[in-house]
Write a protein that holds these residues in place. Structure first.
Motif, PDB file in Angstrom:
ATOM      1  N   VAL A 108       0.828  -1.207   0.000  1.00 48.30           N
ATOM      2  CA  VAL A 108       0.000   0.000   0.000  1.00 48.30           C
ATOM      3  C   VAL A 108       0.863   1.257   0.000  1.00 48.30           C
ATOM      4  N   GLY A 109       0.222   2.395  -0.155  1.00 48.15           N
ATOM      5  CA  GLY A 109       0.945   3.672  -0.088  1.00 48.15           C
ATOM      6  C   GLY A 109       0.848   4.426  -1.390  1.00 48.15           C
ATOM      7  N   THR A 110       1.707   4.064  -2.373  1.00 49.11           N
ATOM      8  CA  THR A 110       1.569   4.699  -3.682  1.00 49.11           C
ATOM      9  C   THR A 110       0.402   4.046  -4.414  1.00 49.11           C
ATOM     10  N   GLU A 138       8.864   0.217  10.428  1.00 48.47           N
ATOM     11  CA  GLU A 138       7.489   0.670  10.672  1.00 48.47           C
ATOM     12  C   GLU A 138       6.454  -0.406  10.346  1.00 48.47           C
ATOM     13  N   ALA A 139       6.873  -1.425   9.606  1.00 51.88           N
ATOM     14  CA  ALA A 139       5.948  -2.527   9.303  1.00 51.88           C
ATOM     15  C   ALA A 139       5.477  -3.221  10.579  1.00 51.88           C
ATOM     16  N   PHE A 151     -11.653 -10.050  17.156  1.00 51.69           N
ATOM     17  CA  PHE A 151     -10.749  -8.948  17.475  1.00 51.69           C
ATOM     18  C   PHE A 151      -9.902  -8.767  16.229  1.00 51.69           C
ATOM     19  N   LEU A 152     -10.028  -7.621  15.577  1.00 56.72           N
ATOM     20  CA  LEU A 152      -9.282  -7.360  14.343  1.00 56.72           C
ATOM     21  C   LEU A 152      -8.200  -6.336  14.636  1.00 56.72           C
ATOM     22  N   PHE A 153      -6.960  -6.764  14.446  1.00 57.37           N
ATOM     23  CA  PHE A 153      -5.884  -5.767  14.564  1.00 57.37           C
ATOM     24  C   PHE A 153      -5.012  -5.832  13.323  1.00 57.37           C
ATOM     25  N   SER A 154      -4.204  -4.802  13.183  1.00 55.55           N
ATOM     26  CA  SER A 154      -3.431  -4.651  11.964  1.00 55.55           C
ATOM     27  C   SER A 154      -2.017  -4.215  12.308  1.00 55.55           C
ATOM     28  N   LEU A 155      -1.089  -4.559  11.442  1.00 58.96           N
ATOM     29  CA  LEU A 155       0.288  -4.076  11.557  1.00 58.96           C
ATOM     30  C   LEU A 155       0.577  -3.221  10.344  1.00 58.96           C
ATOM     31  N   GLY A 156       1.246  -2.085  10.551  1.00 56.03           N
ATOM     32  CA  GLY A 156       1.653  -1.267   9.414  1.00 56.03           C
ATOM     33  C   GLY A 156       1.193   0.174   9.480  1.00 56.03           C
ATOM     34  N   GLY A 210      -2.368   9.755  10.060  1.00 58.33           N
ATOM     35  CA  GLY A 210      -1.012   9.684  10.593  1.00 58.33           C
ATOM     36  C   GLY A 210       0.029   9.719   9.480  1.00 58.33           C
ATOM     37  N   THR A 211       1.307   9.630   9.872  1.00 56.97           N
ATOM     38  CA  THR A 211       2.389   9.765   8.894  1.00 56.97           C
ATOM     39  C   THR A 211       3.095   8.443   8.611  1.00 56.97           C
ATOM     40  N   ARG A 212       2.663   7.354   9.253  1.00 55.81           N
ATOM     41  CA  ARG A 212       3.336   6.066   9.052  1.00 55.81           C
ATOM     42  C   ARG A 212       2.830   5.448   7.751  1.00 55.81           C
TER      43      ARG A 212
END
Ligand SMILES: [Fe+2]
Length: 343
Positions: A76-78, A259-260, A299-304, A311-313
């Motif tokens: 993700v990102g671009t 940051e991942a 329970f849904l969590f995410s990394l990244g 935010g800026t991450r």
């Protein structure tokens, strides 16, 4: 199993009505090389039925050569809008954008929403869309849970498998996904039905034990043997386990990005019509796993990244992990008890 165009036009019509699309509004449909043709043609038909002015913008796929996974959420990102002032000009003139491409986690999306445009993402196959057409009740359930989450200062997640995680809340906004866009500046995803926020920076600490049957996305796999994640000051600092853990470690290392490992969105599933088992019934390329993300009581969590939250991450690595059998406590209030929604 296939659905008819008639079923899909009706499904789109319900979603567009819930999204308050009215005659004369400008609906722009974003497509790319893998947009489902039935979803596209029925979106056009239903939008025209609403009296909308309909345009389609077809964008070029990006990141395919960089990503290890064919999943559109894996890297993700671009996006195809990065630096694309021509497409941006058209989107900024639109009232509603139907995203049949997957424009997530981008500053461009944020800019479009800040201008008051609505964006609705819909990339699951037609029969999943038709099975999970959103309702006002879905919205009300998500909003009611959102009222509780909004007030909470702390989330505690635990499980018999060994999960024991605490984090502070309040610095980031809520993400309320109920499947339609009824307010200006709103982004949503059809199908969905879950609630999330982001823990305050550096505040998450504890252990997450992914148990047999918990789901890893974009791997689209059910965990077969436990994976233990150690969380310190908002980051996963250690991953232990057998083959499933080794696969996760190798995949995450490929990004070479500290940051991942940051804890990203956290929340729980509220969609009673979404099922934990659906992912076992589909090939990996044919779904992005929204049943898994939304089934009630997960329970849904995410990394990244946290760019969705402003935010800026902006790490390209994005992993969503829906877990079963967890207990989620907001301050002193239990909202999910051993994987079951507390009504
Ligand atoms: Fe996510």
């Amino acid at each position: 199993m296939q659905v008819t165009d008639h079923v899909m036009v009706n499904a789109w019509s319900k979603v567009l009505e819930l999204s308050k699309v009215t005659p004369g509004q400008k609906v722009t449909i974003l497509t790319s090389s893998d947009t489902h043709p039935q979803t596209l043609r029925t979106a056009i038909a239903a939008s025209l039925n609403q009296g909308a002015i309909v345009n389609r913008i077809d964008l070029q796929p990006v990141n395919g050569e960089k990503s290890l996974s064919p999943d559109k959420l894996a890297y993700v990102g671009t996006t195809p809008l990065t630096g694309n002032t021509v497409a941006m000009a058209a989107l900024m003139e639109s009232d509603v954008i139907l995203d049949l491409m997957l424009l997530l986690f981008s500053p461009e999306q944020h800019e479009i929403l800040l201008a008051g445009k609505k964006i609705l993402l819909a990339v699951e196959p037609p029969e999943i869309l038709a099975r999970l057409v959103p309702t006002k009740e879905d919205r009300d359930r998500v909003n009611a849970a959102g009222d509780m989450l909004q007030k909470a200062k702390q989330m505690h997640v635990s499980s018999e498998a060994g999960t024991d995680l605490v984090c502070s809340l309040g610095d980031y906004p809520l993400l309320k996904e109920y499947g339609f866009v009824d307010e200006p500046g709103r982004w949503d995803h059809w199908p969905s039905g879950f609630l999330a926020t982001w823990s305050n920076e550096s505040s998450a600490n504890g252990t997450i034990v992914l148990d047999r049957g918990d789901i890893l996305l974009p791997m689209k796999s059910y965990v077969q043997s436990p994976i233990t994640l150690t969380v310190r000051s908002g980051y996963v600092t250690d991953i232990k386990g057998e083959l499933d853990a080794e696969l996760l470690i190798d995949y995450m290392e490929s990004f070479n990005d500290a940051e991942a490992y940051a804890l990203s969105h956290i929340g729980w599933g509220l969609q009673k019509r979404a099922r934990w088992s659906v992912l076992s019934l589909y090939s990996r390329d044919s779904t992005i796993g929204m049943d898994a993300r939304a089934f009630a009581g997960n329970f849904l969590f995410s990394l990244g990244p946290n760019t969705e939250a402003g935010g800026t991450r902006d790490t390209p690595c994005h992993i969503d992990i829906p877990m079963r059998n967890c207990t989620i406590k907001l301050d002193d209030q239990i909202v999910v008890n051993k994987g079951k929604l507390v009504e």
